[in-house]
Design a protein around this motif. Sequence first.
Motif, short mmCIF file in Angstrom:
data_model
loop_
_atom_site.label_atom_id
_atom_site.label_comp_id
_atom_site.label_asym_id
_atom_site.label_seq_id
_atom_site.Cartn_x
_atom_site.Cartn_y
_atom_site.Cartn_z
N GLN A 107 0.84 -1.20 0.00
CA GLN A 107 0.00 0.00 0.00
C GLN A 107 0.87 1.25 0.00
O GLN A 107 0.56 2.23 -0.69
CB GLN A 107 -0.94 0.00 1.21
CG GLN A 107 -1.92 1.15 1.21
CD GLN A 107 -2.85 1.13 0.01
OE1 GLN A 107 -3.24 0.09 -0.47
NE2 GLN A 107 -3.21 2.29 -0.48
N ALA A 108 1.96 1.23 0.75
CA ALA A 108 2.87 2.38 0.77
C ALA A 108 3.51 2.60 -0.60
O ALA A 108 3.75 3.74 -1.00
CB ALA A 108 3.94 2.18 1.83
N LEU A 109 3.77 1.53 -1.34
CA LEU A 109 4.31 1.67 -2.70
C LEU A 109 3.32 2.35 -3.63
O LEU A 109 3.72 3.07 -4.54
CB LEU A 109 4.68 0.30 -3.27
CG LEU A 109 5.94 -0.36 -2.74
CD1 LEU A 109 6.04 -1.80 -3.25
CD2 LEU A 109 7.18 0.42 -3.16
N ARG A 110 2.05 2.13 -3.42
CA ARG A 110 1.01 2.69 -4.28
C ARG A 110 0.73 4.16 -4.01
O ARG A 110 0.25 4.86 -4.89
CB ARG A 110 -0.29 1.90 -4.12
CG ARG A 110 -0.20 0.50 -4.64
CD ARG A 110 -1.52 -0.19 -4.45
NE ARG A 110 -1.47 -1.52 -5.05
CZ ARG A 110 -2.43 -2.39 -4.97
NH1 ARG A 110 -3.53 -2.09 -4.31
NH2 ARG A 110 -2.32 -3.55 -5.53
N GLU A 111 0.95 4.58 -2.79
CA GLU A 111 0.64 5.96 -2.42
C GLU A 111 1.71 6.92 -2.90
O GLU A 111 2.85 6.54 -3.13
CB GLU A 111 0.51 6.08 -0.90
CG GLU A 111 -0.67 5.34 -0.32
CD GLU A 111 -0.76 5.46 1.18
OE1 GLU A 111 0.04 6.21 1.78
OE2 GLU A 111 -1.63 4.80 1.76
N LYS A 112 1.32 8.17 -3.00
CA LYS A 112 2.28 9.22 -3.32
C LYS A 112 3.23 9.37 -2.14
O LYS A 112 2.81 9.34 -0.98
CB LYS A 112 1.54 10.53 -3.59
CG LYS A 112 2.44 11.65 -3.99
CD LYS A 112 1.66 12.92 -4.26
CE LYS A 112 2.63 14.03 -4.58
NZ LYS A 112 1.95 15.32 -4.65
N ARG A 113 4.50 9.53 -2.43
CA ARG A 113 5.51 9.64 -1.36
C ARG A 113 5.26 10.90 -0.55
O ARG A 113 5.24 12.01 -1.10
CB ARG A 113 6.89 9.67 -1.98
CG ARG A 113 7.99 9.57 -0.97
CD ARG A 113 9.34 9.46 -1.65
NE ARG A 113 10.34 9.04 -0.71
CZ ARG A 113 11.57 9.52 -0.70
NH1 ARG A 113 11.94 10.41 -1.59
NH2 ARG A 113 12.43 9.09 0.18
N PRO A 114 5.07 10.75 0.77
CA PRO A 114 4.80 11.93 1.60
C PRO A 114 6.05 12.78 1.79
O PRO A 114 7.18 12.33 1.55
CB PRO A 114 4.33 11.34 2.93
CG PRO A 114 4.96 10.00 2.98
CD PRO A 114 5.06 9.52 1.56
N LYS A 115 5.83 13.99 2.26
CA LYS A 115 6.95 14.88 2.58
C LYS A 115 7.64 14.37 3.84
O LYS A 115 7.02 13.68 4.66
CB LYS A 115 6.44 16.30 2.79
CG LYS A 115 5.89 16.91 1.54
CD LYS A 115 5.43 18.31 1.78
CE LYS A 115 4.90 18.88 0.47
NZ LYS A 115 4.42 20.24 0.60
N PRO A 116 8.90 14.69 4.02
CA PRO A 116 9.60 14.26 5.24
C PRO A 116 8.92 14.82 6.49
O PRO A 116 8.41 15.94 6.47
CB PRO A 116 11.01 14.84 5.09
CG PRO A 116 11.16 15.16 3.65
CD PRO A 116 9.78 15.43 3.12
N ALA A 117 8.91 14.04 7.53
CA ALA A 117 8.33 14.49 8.80
C ALA A 117 9.30 15.46 9.47
O ALA A 117 10.52 15.35 9.33
CB ALA A 117 8.06 13.31 9.71
#
Length: 104
Positions: free
Chosen positions: A51-61
């Motif tokens: 699922q994480a591969l499918r999502e858009k990469r989030p900004k760094p925390a």
Amino acid sequence: MSSLPSTGGLGEFLDDHEEKHAIATGLGLGVATVASGEVQQLSVAATIGVQALREKRPKPAKEQDLTNDIKREPHYFLFGIAVGCVVGLVVNPSAAAGLMGVLP
């Protein structure tokens, strides 16, 4: 000469905290699930990684956030799970029978 960009090679492997956290988490999950014989739990961990591969990469925390690190580096997380499963089999060889029900 080649027009392909350089990927940085091994110097880029585990060079930031997100990669280190994602691989360590995957490694821990892989070892724990296989060594304990609870291999059916791998489906949950694998689902999280895919699922994480499918999502858009989030900004760094801005602060430490393990969930965000896994979402940013899901391939490291999945690789850690795979390596952890192998280590778990070394610790508990009888878990191999349980893996036959999980693997296609």
